[in-house]
Design an enzyme around this catalytic site. Structure first.
Site, short mmCIF file in Angstrom:
data_model
loop_
_atom_site.label_atom_id
_atom_site.label_comp_id
_atom_site.label_asym_id
_atom_site.label_seq_id
_atom_site.Cartn_x
_atom_site.Cartn_y
_atom_site.Cartn_z
N GLY A 8 0.83 -1.20 0.00
CA GLY A 8 0.00 0.00 0.00
C GLY A 8 0.87 1.25 0.00
O GLY A 8 0.51 2.27 0.60
N GLN A 12 -2.30 6.95 1.48
CA GLN A 12 -2.12 8.15 2.30
C GLN A 12 -0.92 8.03 3.23
O GLN A 12 -0.06 8.90 3.27
CB GLN A 12 -3.38 8.41 3.13
CG GLN A 12 -3.28 9.66 4.01
CD GLN A 12 -4.39 9.77 5.02
OE1 GLN A 12 -4.99 8.78 5.41
NE2 GLN A 12 -4.67 10.98 5.46
N ASP A 54 -0.15 -7.45 -4.17
CA ASP A 54 -1.60 -7.47 -3.94
C ASP A 54 -1.88 -8.42 -2.78
O ASP A 54 -1.61 -9.62 -2.88
CB ASP A 54 -2.31 -7.93 -5.21
CG ASP A 54 -3.82 -7.87 -5.10
OD1 ASP A 54 -4.35 -7.81 -3.97
OD2 ASP A 54 -4.48 -7.88 -6.15
N TYR A 143 -15.63 -1.27 8.85
CA TYR A 143 -14.26 -0.78 9.05
C TYR A 143 -13.79 -1.13 10.46
O TYR A 143 -12.70 -1.68 10.65
CB TYR A 143 -14.23 0.73 8.82
CG TYR A 143 -12.89 1.38 9.09
CD1 TYR A 143 -11.85 1.27 8.16
CD2 TYR A 143 -12.67 2.14 10.23
CE1 TYR A 143 -10.62 1.88 8.39
CE2 TYR A 143 -11.45 2.77 10.45
CZ TYR A 143 -10.43 2.63 9.54
OH TYR A 143 -9.22 3.24 9.77
N LYS A 147 -10.99 -3.89 11.81
CA LYS A 147 -9.82 -3.48 12.61
C LYS A 147 -9.71 -4.30 13.90
O LYS A 147 -8.60 -4.65 14.32
CB LYS A 147 -9.90 -1.99 12.92
CG LYS A 147 -9.68 -1.10 11.71
CD LYS A 147 -8.34 -1.37 11.03
CE LYS A 147 -8.06 -0.44 9.88
NZ LYS A 147 -6.79 -0.75 9.19
#
Length: 317
Positions: A8, A12, A54, A143, A147
């Protein structure tokens, strides 16, 4: 850490973490993992090795780990909170099925693994103020559920197989380099862009909504410091609370107005984002991280605001 794979790497956190790791460990020792369609560009592409990685393809991850003799994996593959709520099956496939692939590769190849958790791992039954390190976690979003599962799966592989798994519960991350991508706390980044452009900001989160936030340099510091920490000091391994500042929209607005007196803001609440924000704590107790690996943030809201405005002004001029 000798050879590191960042999965990743164009996201961000990943885009900035990859650069920081290359500064610390040498560019040739940090591989930027990406998926087709999200290839590294510019400095990220030219500054060191890169490879397709991936998380839904365990064999591919294993091949990359062996090719580059990877001993540490930073797994940042995940959908952010708002996007995940709209695509729950994909969120699970990437966040949990992908994590399982990585943990298996780590078990077979002796890798340490960092997979971030989130403040979203808590739910409405969690104590809201100074949320303890160990407390009830009953999130109501996919989400958050993913987590919590991330923390549990990582702990399972640590205790059963001895895999060195570690993670922090990130709050909202604020950065001037990478634009926001579908998180509940994204307003705290968007507001700076509006201020620098001279636009009125339309806030999707209602007044008085407290959420923990962190400036990107502190987030990178947390991730790397935890992976560098002496394992004999760690009582916990996965899901460390980390905190730097907690504020509501009107607070960050007031801070920006100290530097941009003409700045204006109005509210247009997004029901989905607000419902997610309302289920999260107001402030985390991060004393366990401070005691076990000397966690200490460097930026408060004033220092962050000044730096964000300066850096964005330079980038957008």
């Amino acid at each position: 850490m000798k050879n590191i794979l960042v999965i990743g790497s164009t996201g961000q956190i990943g885009s900035e973490l990859t650069r920081e790791l290359r500064k610390r460990y040498g560019a040739e020792h940090v591989v930027a993992g990406y998926i087709p369609g999200a290839e590294p560009t510019g400095e990220l592409r030219d500054g060191g090795p890169s490879a397709i990685a991936d998380v839904t393809n365990g064999e591919q991850i294993a091949e990359t780990v062996k090719k580059y003799e990877i001993d540490t994996i930073y797994n940042l593959a995940a959908l952010l909170s708002v996007v995940a709520e709209r695509k729950p099956l994909l969120a699970w496939k990437i966040g949990i099925d992908g994590l399982l692939n990585i943990l298996e590769v780590a078990r077979e190849n002796g890798c340490a693994v960092f997979t971030p958790s989130s403040i979203g791992s808590f739910g409405p039954e969690t104590p809201r103020m100074m949320t303890p390190q160990d407390t009830v976690q009953r999130p109501r979003t996919i989400y958050g559920v993913s987590k919590v599962t991330t923390e549990l799966l990582s702990d399972y592989y640590h205790h059963k197989y001895g895999v060195d798994t570690r993670s922090v519960r990130f709050p909202g991350i604020i950065s001037y380099l990478t634009p926001p991508g579908g998180g509940t706390t994204d307003y705290a980044v968007d507001i700076f862009y509006s201020a620098v452009r001279g636009e009125k900001f339309v806030c999707p989160i209602k007044e008085g909504t407290l959420m923990d936030m962190m400036y990107m340099p502190d987030a990178l510091h947390a991730a790397i410091s935890l992976m560098e920490a002496d394992p004999t000091r760690l009582v916990h391994h996965n899901g460390f609370n980390v905190a730097a500042m907690s504020f509501a929209p009107e607070t960050i607005f007031a801070e920006i107005k100290k530097f941009k007196p003409e700045f204006e803001m109005e509210y247009e609440v997004d029901p989905l984002k607000q419902s997610i924000a309302d289920s999260w704590p107001d402030r985390l107790d991060d004393s366990a991280a401070r005691e076990e690996w000397d966690w200490q943030p460097k930026f408060d809201i004033t220092a962050m605001t000044q730096d964000m405005l300066e850096q964005l002004s330079l980038r957008m001029c």
